[in-house]
Design a protein around this motif. Sequence first.
Motif, PDB file in Angstrom:
ATOM      1  N   TYR A 250       0.865  -1.194   0.000  1.00 53.96           N
ATOM      2  CA  TYR A 250       0.000   0.000   0.000  1.00 53.96           C
ATOM      3  C   TYR A 250       0.897   1.237   0.000  1.00 53.96           C
ATOM      4  CZ  TYR A 250      -3.846  -3.105   0.690  1.00 53.96           C
ATOM      5  OH  TYR A 250      -4.760  -4.109   0.488  1.00 53.96           O
ATOM      6  N   GLY A 276     -11.509  -8.265  -1.189  1.00 55.62           N
ATOM      7  CA  GLY A 276     -10.248  -9.019  -1.096  1.00 55.62           C
ATOM      8  C   GLY A 276      -9.894  -9.319   0.352  1.00 55.62           C
ATOM      9  N   VAL A 277      -8.905 -10.188   0.536  1.00 56.05           N
ATOM     10  CA  VAL A 277      -8.544 -10.661   1.887  1.00 56.05           C
ATOM     11  C   VAL A 277      -8.038  -9.516   2.768  1.00 56.05           C
ATOM     12  CG1 VAL A 277      -6.939 -12.164   3.149  1.00 56.05           C
ATOM     13  CG2 VAL A 277      -7.978 -12.955   1.030  1.00 56.05           C
ATOM     14  N   THR A 279      -8.146  -6.094   2.254  1.00 55.16           N
ATOM     15  CA  THR A 279      -9.063  -4.968   2.415  1.00 55.16           C
ATOM     16  C   THR A 279     -10.198  -5.364   3.365  1.00 55.16           C
ATOM     17  OG1 THR A 279      -9.873  -5.638   0.224  1.00 55.16           O
ATOM     18  CG2 THR A 279      -8.586  -3.659   0.341  1.00 55.16           C
ATOM     19  N   ARG A 302       8.647  -1.002   2.862  1.00 50.23           N
ATOM     20  CA  ARG A 302       9.250  -1.633   1.687  1.00 50.23           C
ATOM     21  C   ARG A 302      10.381  -0.737   1.173  1.00 50.23           C
ATOM     22  NH1 ARG A 302       5.855  -4.669  -2.239  1.00 50.23           N
ATOM     23  NH2 ARG A 302       6.210  -2.848  -3.558  1.00 50.23           N
ATOM     24  N   THR A 325      -8.049   5.423  -6.854  1.00 49.16           N
ATOM     25  CA  THR A 325      -7.231   5.414  -5.643  1.00 49.16           C
ATOM     26  C   THR A 325      -5.770   5.664  -5.948  1.00 49.16           C
ATOM     27  OG1 THR A 325      -8.635   3.479  -5.273  1.00 49.16           O
ATOM     28  CG2 THR A 325      -7.267   4.169  -3.442  1.00 49.16           C
ATOM     29  N   ASP A 465       3.793   3.625 -11.277  1.00 51.79           N
ATOM     30  CA  ASP A 465       3.499   2.732 -10.151  1.00 51.79           C
ATOM     31  C   ASP A 465       2.212   2.017 -10.538  1.00 51.79           C
ATOM     32  OD1 ASP A 465       4.226   1.718  -7.759  1.00 51.79           O
ATOM     33  OD2 ASP A 465       3.379   3.307  -6.532  1.00 51.79           O
ATOM     34  N   VAL A 466       2.325   0.753 -10.880  1.00 46.01           N
ATOM     35  CA  VAL A 466       1.114   0.041 -11.312  1.00 46.01           C
ATOM     36  C   VAL A 466       0.714  -0.939 -10.221  1.00 46.01           C
ATOM     37  CG1 VAL A 466       0.077  -1.383 -13.098  1.00 46.01           C
ATOM     38  CG2 VAL A 466       1.854   0.246 -13.712  1.00 46.01           C
ATOM     39  N   TRP A 467      -0.539  -0.845  -9.770  1.00 48.43           N
ATOM     40  CA  TRP A 467      -1.035  -1.736  -8.703  1.00 48.43           C
ATOM     41  C   TRP A 467      -1.752  -2.902  -9.358  1.00 48.43           C
ATOM     42  CZ3 TRP A 467      -3.972   2.376  -5.317  1.00 48.43           C
ATOM     43  CH2 TRP A 467      -3.065   3.348  -4.902  1.00 48.43           C
ATOM     44  N   LEU A 468      -1.079  -4.029  -9.430  1.00 47.85           N
ATOM     45  CA  LEU A 468      -1.740  -5.178 -10.071  1.00 47.85           C
ATOM     46  C   LEU A 468      -2.610  -5.919  -9.078  1.00 47.85           C
ATOM     47  CD1 LEU A 468       1.159  -6.406 -12.289  1.00 47.85           C
ATOM     48  CD2 LEU A 468      -0.852  -5.138 -12.966  1.00 47.85           C
TER      49      LEU A 468
HETATM   50  C1  FAD Z   1       3.218  -0.913  -5.399  1.00 44.05           C
HETATM   51  C2  FAD Z   1       1.758  -1.109  -5.053  1.00 44.05           C
HETATM   52  C3  FAD Z   1       1.102  -0.152  -4.287  1.00 44.05           C
HETATM   53  C4  FAD Z   1      -0.258  -0.319  -3.982  1.00 44.05           C
HETATM   54  N1  FAD Z   1      -0.885   0.650  -3.269  1.00 44.05           N
HETATM   55  C5  FAD Z   1      -2.219   0.533  -3.011  1.00 44.05           C
HETATM   56  C6  FAD Z   1      -2.910   1.561  -2.302  1.00 44.05           C
HETATM   57  O1  FAD Z   1      -2.340   2.564  -1.879  1.00 44.05           O
HETATM   58  N2  FAD Z   1      -4.255   1.402  -2.123  1.00 44.05           N
HETATM   59  C7  FAD Z   1      -4.928   0.289  -2.584  1.00 44.05           C
HETATM   60  O2  FAD Z   1      -6.157   0.205  -2.407  1.00 44.05           O
HETATM   61  N3  FAD Z   1      -4.281  -0.711  -3.235  1.00 44.05           N
HETATM   62  C8  FAD Z   1      -2.953  -0.613  -3.445  1.00 44.05           C
HETATM   63  N4  FAD Z   1      -2.300  -1.620  -4.097  1.00 44.05           N
HETATM   64  C9  FAD Z   1      -3.046  -2.874  -4.355  1.00 44.05           C
HETATM   65  C10 FAD Z   1      -3.043  -3.718  -3.044  1.00 44.05           C
HETATM   66  O3  FAD Z   1      -1.731  -4.187  -2.791  1.00 44.05           O
HETATM   67  C11 FAD Z   1      -3.970  -4.952  -3.098  1.00 44.05           C
HETATM   68  O4  FAD Z   1      -3.697  -5.690  -4.254  1.00 44.05           O
HETATM   69  C12 FAD Z   1      -5.456  -4.621  -3.056  1.00 44.05           C
HETATM   70  O5  FAD Z   1      -5.774  -3.826  -1.918  1.00 44.05           O
HETATM   71  C13 FAD Z   1      -6.313  -5.909  -2.965  1.00 44.05           C
HETATM   72  O6  FAD Z   1      -5.816  -6.672  -1.908  1.00 44.05           O
HETATM   73  P1  FAD Z   1      -6.693  -7.772  -1.159  1.00 44.05           P
HETATM   74  O7  FAD Z   1      -5.799  -8.662  -0.380  1.00 44.05           O
HETATM   75  O8  FAD Z   1      -7.798  -7.087  -0.423  1.00 44.05           O
HETATM   76  O9  FAD Z   1      -7.329  -8.532  -2.357  1.00 44.05           O
HETATM   77  P2  FAD Z   1      -7.077 -10.071  -2.809  1.00 44.05           P
HETATM   78  O10 FAD Z   1      -7.626 -10.994  -1.800  1.00 44.05           O
HETATM   79  O11 FAD Z   1      -5.665 -10.202  -3.185  1.00 44.05           O
HETATM   80  O12 FAD Z   1      -8.061  -9.998  -4.040  1.00 44.05           O
HETATM   81  C14 FAD Z   1      -8.170 -10.932  -5.011  1.00 44.05           C
HETATM   82  C15 FAD Z   1      -8.521 -10.218  -6.302  1.00 44.05           C
HETATM   83  O13 FAD Z   1      -9.675  -9.385  -6.124  1.00 44.05           O
HETATM   84  C16 FAD Z   1      -9.506  -8.181  -6.822  1.00 44.05           C
HETATM   85  N5  FAD Z   1      -9.610  -7.029  -5.904  1.00 44.05           N
HETATM   86  C17 FAD Z   1      -9.641  -7.062  -4.553  1.00 44.05           C
HETATM   87  N6  FAD Z   1      -9.806  -5.822  -4.063  1.00 44.05           N
HETATM   88  C18 FAD Z   1      -9.870  -4.990  -5.124  1.00 44.05           C
HETATM   89  C19 FAD Z   1     -10.071  -3.590  -5.278  1.00 44.05           C
HETATM   90  N7  FAD Z   1     -10.225  -2.790  -4.227  1.00 44.05           N
HETATM   91  N8  FAD Z   1     -10.102  -3.067  -6.525  1.00 44.05           N
HETATM   92  C20 FAD Z   1      -9.967  -3.867  -7.610  1.00 44.05           C
HETATM   93  N9  FAD Z   1      -9.794  -5.206  -7.535  1.00 44.05           N
HETATM   94  C21 FAD Z   1      -9.746  -5.763  -6.310  1.00 44.05           C
HETATM   95  C22 FAD Z   1      -8.184  -8.236  -7.488  1.00 44.05           C
HETATM   96  O14 FAD Z   1      -8.409  -8.682  -8.813  1.00 44.05           O
HETATM   97  C23 FAD Z   1      -7.417  -9.280  -6.738  1.00 44.05           C
HETATM   98  O15 FAD Z   1      -6.512  -9.937  -7.580  1.00 44.05           O
HETATM   99  C24 FAD Z   1      -0.950  -1.467  -4.415  1.00 44.05           C
HETATM  100  C25 FAD Z   1      -0.281  -2.435  -5.168  1.00 44.05           C
HETATM  101  C26 FAD Z   1       1.047  -2.263  -5.485  1.00 44.05           C
HETATM  102  C27 FAD Z   1       1.730  -3.317  -6.315  1.00 44.05           C
END
Ligand code: FAD
Length: 468
Positions: A250, A276-277, A279, A302, A325, A465-468
Motif C-alpha cells: 500500500y 479481497g482478503v 481490504t 518496503r 485510488t 506505479d502500477v497496482w496489479l
Molecule cells: C506498489 C503497489 C502499491 C499499492 N498501493 C495501493 C494503495 O495505496 N491502495 C490500494 O487500495 N491498493 C494498493 N495496491 C493494491 C493492493 O496491494 C492490493 O492488491 C489490493 O488492496 C487488494 O488486496 P486484497 O488482499 O484485499 O485482495 P485479494 O484478496 O488479493 O483480491 C483478489 C482479487 O480481487 C480483486 N480485488 C480485490 N480488491 C480490489 C479492489 N479494491 N479493486 C480492484 N480489484 C480488487 C483483485 O483482482 C485481486 O486480484 C498497491 C499495489 C502495489 C503493487
Amino acid sequence: MFWRSDGGSLNPDEMDVGAYILSEYIPAKPLVGNLELCFTGEQQATSEACVQLRCGEALNFPFARPDSQPRAVAIRGSKVLVAADKATETKRVVELTLESLFDYEPGDTIGVLPSNKTGVVDHLLHRLELTDQADTTFHLKLALNCAKKNAKLPAHIPATTSPREILTHCLSLNFVPQKQLLSALAGFTINDKERSFLACLSSKQAAEHYQNLILEQGLLFMDILDLCENCRPPLAFLVEHLPRLLPRPYSIANSPLEAGNQELRVIYSVLRRKPGVTTNMLEAKAERSTPQKPTEVVIYPRVSNAFRYTEQDLGSNQILIAVGTGLAPFLGFLAHKEKLKKQQPQQKTGHSWLYIGAKTPEAILKREQLMAWQESSVLERLRMCHSRGESPSYVQQMLAEEAEDLVKFLLKPETVLYLCADGAKISKSIANGLSLCLQKALHLTEEEASRQLKELKTQGKYREDVWL
Ligand SMILES: Cc1cc2nc3c(=O)[nH]c(=O)nc-3n(C[C@H](O)[C@H](O)[C@H](O)COP(=O)(O)OP(=O)(O)OC[C@H]3O[C@@H](n4cnc5c(N)ncnc54)[C@H](O)[C@@H]3O)c2cc1C
C-alpha cells in the motif's frame, strides 16, 4: 454464493456439478502429499499478531527494507473518503491512519500482512473435521514414504503451530486452483459425482469448463470446496500445496512533515461484492478500533524506489497522472511540497500539474484539498474528469486536449512525469494517450513516439506505479 465478473451470481446449491462432467476425459496428474503432521496434544496459547515472523530468517517479506521486520502497529483512525455507489459501480474508499515506527518519504510503500476471515477459517476447520484440534499444536515432518527428491518443509509455516493459526495467518485460501490440485482434490471426496467433476475439470478435454468456471466466473479454492461438500483434503496436503498468504503493498498517502514521522496514512478501495482478503481484514479491524483500545495491523516498510517526492525535488516540476485510488501517493507528494514551501519560503519551487480521473466527481479523493492546493499554487494545473454520467471522459482525453502544452512541459529538463493507476490496463491506455500527445506535438510517427516514451522511462523522466 459466487459473484461472477459480470455482476451475476452463481448459487452453489443450484449449481449441478454433474453438468460439467464429460463422458471421456483423462485427469491431470494429481499433486501428491509429502508431509505429515505430528500433533503434540498441547493447546496453543493465544497466537501473536505476526505468526510468519516465527518462521525465522529463511522467510523473506517481499521488498522489505533490509533493516526492518514486520511489526504490529495501532490503527489510530479511519475515515470513509468515498461511499460505495451501486449505480456507478463506485468502490468504497477508506483512509486509515496508522502508528509509524520508521522513517518514510511520500511515495514509499508499506507491506501489510493479511489474515483470513475468522468465519472462513472456522468453516474450513469444520470441513476438515479439525474443530476439536483447531488450537492443538503440531509440527510438520516429511512423510516416511516421501517419494519426492528434494522435498522440503514449507518456509512459511512456523516450527510449532496449530491448524487455526496457519489457516488464519500463513496459507492463502482465495487463490485460483490449478488443474493438478483439482485432480488431487478428486481423491479426497467420497462422493462419486464430486470426484468425477473435480477429475474432469482438471483434464485437457474439459478445458472449456475450466476456462468458464475458474477463469471467467472466478471460482476460487474455497468456492470449489463449497461446491464439493464431501471433499476433505488432509491438512498436511493443504499445508504443502496452498500458496503462502503474502503481504500486500500500500502506498503512503501523506507527508512525514504532517505527522512528524509518528503516523502514516494509507488509502484503500474495497470491492462491494467479494472484497479481497487484506481490504476485508482492514475494514474489520478499522471498525473495531477505538482510541482507548486500538486494534493492530502488522506492517513493514518496503524498499524505496524512484517513485517518491523528497526535499531534493522541491525545485523540479511534476506531471502527476492518476486514476481512482491511484491518487494516494500524490496526496503525499503535494502535502510534502506544501510543507516544504512553508519551511523554505526563499527556495525556488517547481510547478506541479495533476490529471486525475474517477467514475464521478464524488469519487475524486480529497477534491476540496486538491482545489485548495490549486488556490495556493502548490498545484499549478488541476484537471479532473469523470468516466460515468452525462459526458464520459477519460484521462487520455484530457491529456490529448492539451498535448502541445503538456509535451513542452514534459521535455523541460527539470520535469518528471509520475503515473499511478490501479491496473495494468489503465496504465497502458494512459501510456497510449501520452504516445498520441508526443505524436501530435512533435509530429512523430507511432513508432518514434513509443521509442521516445521508452527513452523517457530510461532517463527516469517517466515513472510508473502500477497496482496489479
Ligand atoms: C506498489 C503497489 C502499491 C499499492 N498501493 C495501493 C494503495 O495505496 N491502495 C490500494 O487500495 N491498493 C494498493 N495496491 C493494491 C493492493 O496491494 C492490493 O492488491 C489490493 O488492496 C487488494 O488486496 P486484497 O488482499 O484485499 O485482495 P485479494 O484478496 O488479493 O483480491 C483478489 C482479487 O480481487 C480483486 N480485488 C480485490 N480488491 C480490489 C479492489 N479494491 N479493486 C480492484 N480489484 C480488487 C483483485 O483482482 C485481486 O486480484 C498497491 C499495489 C502495489 C503493487
